[in-house]
Design an enzyme around this catalytic site. Structure first.
Site, PDB file in Angstrom:
ATOM      1  N   VAL A   1       1.214  -3.694   5.340  1.00 39.39           N
ATOM      2  CA  VAL A   1       2.608  -3.492   4.913  1.00 39.39           C
ATOM      3  C   VAL A   1       2.702  -2.147   4.183  1.00 39.39           C
ATOM      4  O   VAL A   1       3.598  -1.346   4.433  1.00 39.39           O
ATOM      5  CB  VAL A   1       3.089  -4.657   4.019  1.00 39.39           C
ATOM      6  CG1 VAL A   1       4.407  -4.315   3.325  1.00 39.39           C
ATOM      7  CG2 VAL A   1       3.229  -5.934   4.845  1.00 39.39           C
TER       8      VAL A   1
ATOM      9  N   GLU B   1       4.311  -3.843  11.922  1.00 35.45           N
ATOM     10  CA  GLU B   1       2.963  -3.442  11.489  1.00 35.45           C
ATOM     11  C   GLU B   1       1.871  -3.851  12.471  1.00 35.45           C
ATOM     12  O   GLU B   1       2.078  -4.732  13.323  1.00 35.45           O
ATOM     13  CB  GLU B   1       2.656  -4.037  10.107  1.00 35.45           C
ATOM     14  CG  GLU B   1       2.678  -5.559  10.078  1.00 35.45           C
ATOM     15  CD  GLU B   1       1.826  -6.168   8.967  1.00 35.45           C
ATOM     16  OE1 GLU B   1       0.632  -5.826   8.859  1.00 35.45           O
ATOM     17  OE2 GLU B   1       2.353  -7.018   8.227  1.00 35.45           O
TER      18      GLU B   1
ATOM     19  N   SER C   1      -2.346  -6.761  -4.300  1.00 33.45           N
ATOM     20  CA  SER C   1      -2.176  -5.999  -3.061  1.00 33.45           C
ATOM     21  C   SER C   1      -1.477  -4.669  -3.292  1.00 33.45           C
ATOM     22  O   SER C   1      -0.497  -4.584  -4.047  1.00 33.45           O
ATOM     23  CB  SER C   1      -1.375  -6.822  -2.059  1.00 33.45           C
ATOM     24  OG  SER C   1      -1.133  -6.052  -0.900  1.00 33.45           O
ATOM     25  N   ALA C   2      -1.957  -3.661  -2.571  1.00 37.21           N
ATOM     26  CA  ALA C   2      -1.310  -2.337  -2.601  1.00 37.21           C
ATOM     27  C   ALA C   2       0.107  -2.411  -2.019  1.00 37.21           C
ATOM     28  O   ALA C   2       0.898  -1.486  -2.216  1.00 37.21           O
ATOM     29  CB  ALA C   2      -2.150  -1.328  -1.822  1.00 37.21           C
ATOM     30  N   ASP C   3       0.427  -3.508  -1.329  1.00 35.15           N
ATOM     31  CA  ASP C   3       1.794  -3.670  -0.806  1.00 35.15           C
ATOM     32  C   ASP C   3       2.821  -3.613  -1.943  1.00 35.15           C
ATOM     33  O   ASP C   3       3.914  -3.076  -1.777  1.00 35.15           O
ATOM     34  CB  ASP C   3       1.957  -5.017  -0.084  1.00 35.15           C
ATOM     35  CG  ASP C   3       1.146  -5.122   1.194  1.00 35.15           C
ATOM     36  OD1 ASP C   3       0.545  -4.106   1.609  1.00 35.15           O
ATOM     37  OD2 ASP C   3       1.115  -6.226   1.773  1.00 35.15           O
TER      38      ASP C   3
ATOM     39  N   LYS D   1      -8.818  -2.135   8.688  1.00 30.82           N
ATOM     40  CA  LYS D   1      -7.546  -2.424   8.020  1.00 30.82           C
ATOM     41  C   LYS D   1      -7.317  -1.286   7.023  1.00 30.82           C
ATOM     42  O   LYS D   1      -8.142  -1.073   6.133  1.00 30.82           O
ATOM     43  CB  LYS D   1      -7.687  -3.786   7.321  1.00 30.82           C
ATOM     44  CG  LYS D   1      -6.534  -4.176   6.421  1.00 30.82           C
ATOM     45  CD  LYS D   1      -6.831  -5.546   5.797  1.00 30.82           C
ATOM     46  CE  LYS D   1      -5.985  -5.789   4.570  1.00 30.82           C
ATOM     47  NZ  LYS D   1      -6.431  -6.977   3.814  1.00 30.82           N
TER      48      LYS D   1
ATOM     49  N   LYS E   1       2.638 -15.974   1.188  1.00 24.44           N
ATOM     50  CA  LYS E   1       1.906 -17.238   1.290  1.00 24.44           C
ATOM     51  C   LYS E   1       1.449 -17.718  -0.077  1.00 24.44           C
ATOM     52  O   LYS E   1       1.157 -16.909  -0.955  1.00 24.44           O
ATOM     53  CB  LYS E   1       0.649 -17.015   2.128  1.00 24.44           C
ATOM     54  CG  LYS E   1       0.889 -16.912   3.597  1.00 24.44           C
ATOM     55  CD  LYS E   1      -0.445 -17.068   4.324  1.00 24.44           C
ATOM     56  CE  LYS E   1      -0.218 -17.141   5.806  1.00 24.44           C
ATOM     57  NZ  LYS E   1       0.165 -15.847   6.359  1.00 24.44           N
TER      58      LYS E   1
ATOM     59  N   ASP F   1      -7.215  -8.434  -8.351  1.00 21.39           N
ATOM     60  CA  ASP F   1      -6.833  -8.271  -6.943  1.00 21.39           C
ATOM     61  C   ASP F   1      -5.317  -8.389  -6.782  1.00 21.39           C
ATOM     62  O   ASP F   1      -4.758  -9.486  -6.734  1.00 21.39           O
ATOM     63  CB  ASP F   1      -7.572  -9.296  -6.061  1.00 21.39           C
ATOM     64  CG  ASP F   1      -7.389  -9.004  -4.578  1.00 21.39           C
ATOM     65  OD1 ASP F   1      -6.570  -8.129  -4.230  1.00 21.39           O
ATOM     66  OD2 ASP F   1      -8.067  -9.664  -3.768  1.00 21.39           O
TER      67      ASP F   1
END
Ligand code: PSU
Ligand code: MN
Length: 305
Positions: free
Chosen positions: A106, A24, A140-142, A86, A159, A138
């Site tokens: 990602v 990525e 992540s779209a990952d 991003k 993390k 919140d």
């Protein structure tokens, strides 16, 4: 205008069923400072080659998804850093229509890898459910992408800036197998352990490749997450890194940082507070993932012969 541009070497390898490994570009532009970002990206490509794979670093240039960037293009992503947007799934139409550059997360690296026929993707850490998501929403779209796009992602877990138990719950809901490479425990990026269990322990590369193949045979949608713990010698004790993470999150809240800026802010702040120690660990775990990910891609190619 093409949607993706596949590097001829990558194209040839795909045609011959040789292992190709996607990488990525958000980790380059937003995840690490210059010049370590460029050095790391180029070294990761070299590691993929040393293990018999063909690297395909993915990013968006003039609105086109590039699958297999050149060294010059990787250098440009590193030097331009945060000034390159991003890009998540929701940003793709705008970036294409305006023929902009974009650093792929990602989620978007998975989308473009899949469009190009690349099945394996190596990175450092994925996004997940942020701490406090019960009030901020919140997530992540990952995670959404792992639930829908068929690419196997090799990473060092996530993390502890994230809420790891909630992240695992969402992955379960979305039907994503979370596998541990020679471990029963979900690795937490800088540390090898999190106290949380993965769905299944992988014994070796072939074991991993067989599970990926089984999923393809069943026609199941969505990705697979293979988590690979940071090598012991580069890991940072949980107590010390968690204190740093808590401080960085507190500063983020005080500054009112929200949305897509959260993750880049936390990564940069953690690197600053630890005086580069976390960055050195981050780099080493990506190298390790590149080696393991390429070996799994190679084992998969063998099975498909
Ligand atoms: N976690 C890391 N390093 C990274 C990222 C996450 O340890 O570089 C990047 C990846 O590109 C990931 C993105 O897809 O941040 C997630 O951002 P968000 O939390 O805004 O979805
Ligand atoms: Mn987010």
């Amino acid at each position: 205008m093409d949607t993706v541009r596949i590097n001829p070497e990558v194209q040839q390898a795909l045609k011959e069923n040789r292992p190709v490994v996607a990488l990525e570009s958000t980790i380059i532009s937003h995840g690490m400072p210059y010049p370590q970002n460029v050095e790391t990206a180029l070294r990761v490509e070299a590691i993929v080659r040393e293990h018999g794979g063909v690297p395909a670093t993915i990013g968006i240039i003039d609105g086109i998804g590039v699958i297999g960037m050149t060294t010059e293009e990787i250098e440009a992503f590193g030097k331009r850093g945060m000034s390159i947007p991003k890009v998540s799934r929701r940003d793709l139409p705008v970036i294409r229509a305006r023929k902009s550059w974009g650093a792929t997360t990602v989620a978007t690296t998975m989308i473009l890898a899949h469009m190009g026929g690349v099945k394996f993707f190596v990175t450092g850490g994925i996004g997940g459910v942020h701490r406090g998501a019960e009030s901020t929403f919140d997530i992540s779209a990952d995670l959404e992408e792992l639930g829908r796009t068929d690419v196997t992602v090799i990473c060092a877990g996530a993390k502890a800036i994230l809420d790891l138990p909630k992240t695992l719950e969402v992955l379960e809901t979305k039907g994503v197998p979370v596998l541990g490479f020679q471990t029963d425990e979900l690795p937490a990026f800088y540390t090898r352990s999190s106290g949380l269990k993965v769905d299944c322990r992988l014994n070796d590369y072939e074991d991993a490749a067989r599970i990926v193949l089984a999923k393809h045979e069943m026609g199941l949608t969505g990705g697979i997450l293979i988590t690979n713990p940071i090598p012991e010698e580069f890991s940072i004790p949980a107590e010390s890194i968690n204190a740093v993470i808590d401080q960085a999150i507190q500063e983020m809240d005080e500054k009112g940082i929200k949305g897509k800026e959260c993750t880049p802010f936390l990564l940069a702040r953690i690197a600053e507070i630890t005086g580069g120690e976390s960055l050195a660990s981050n780099i080493q775990l990506v190298f390790n993932n590149a080696a393991v990910g390429t070996e799994i891609a190679k084992a998969y190619s063998e099975l498909c012969k």
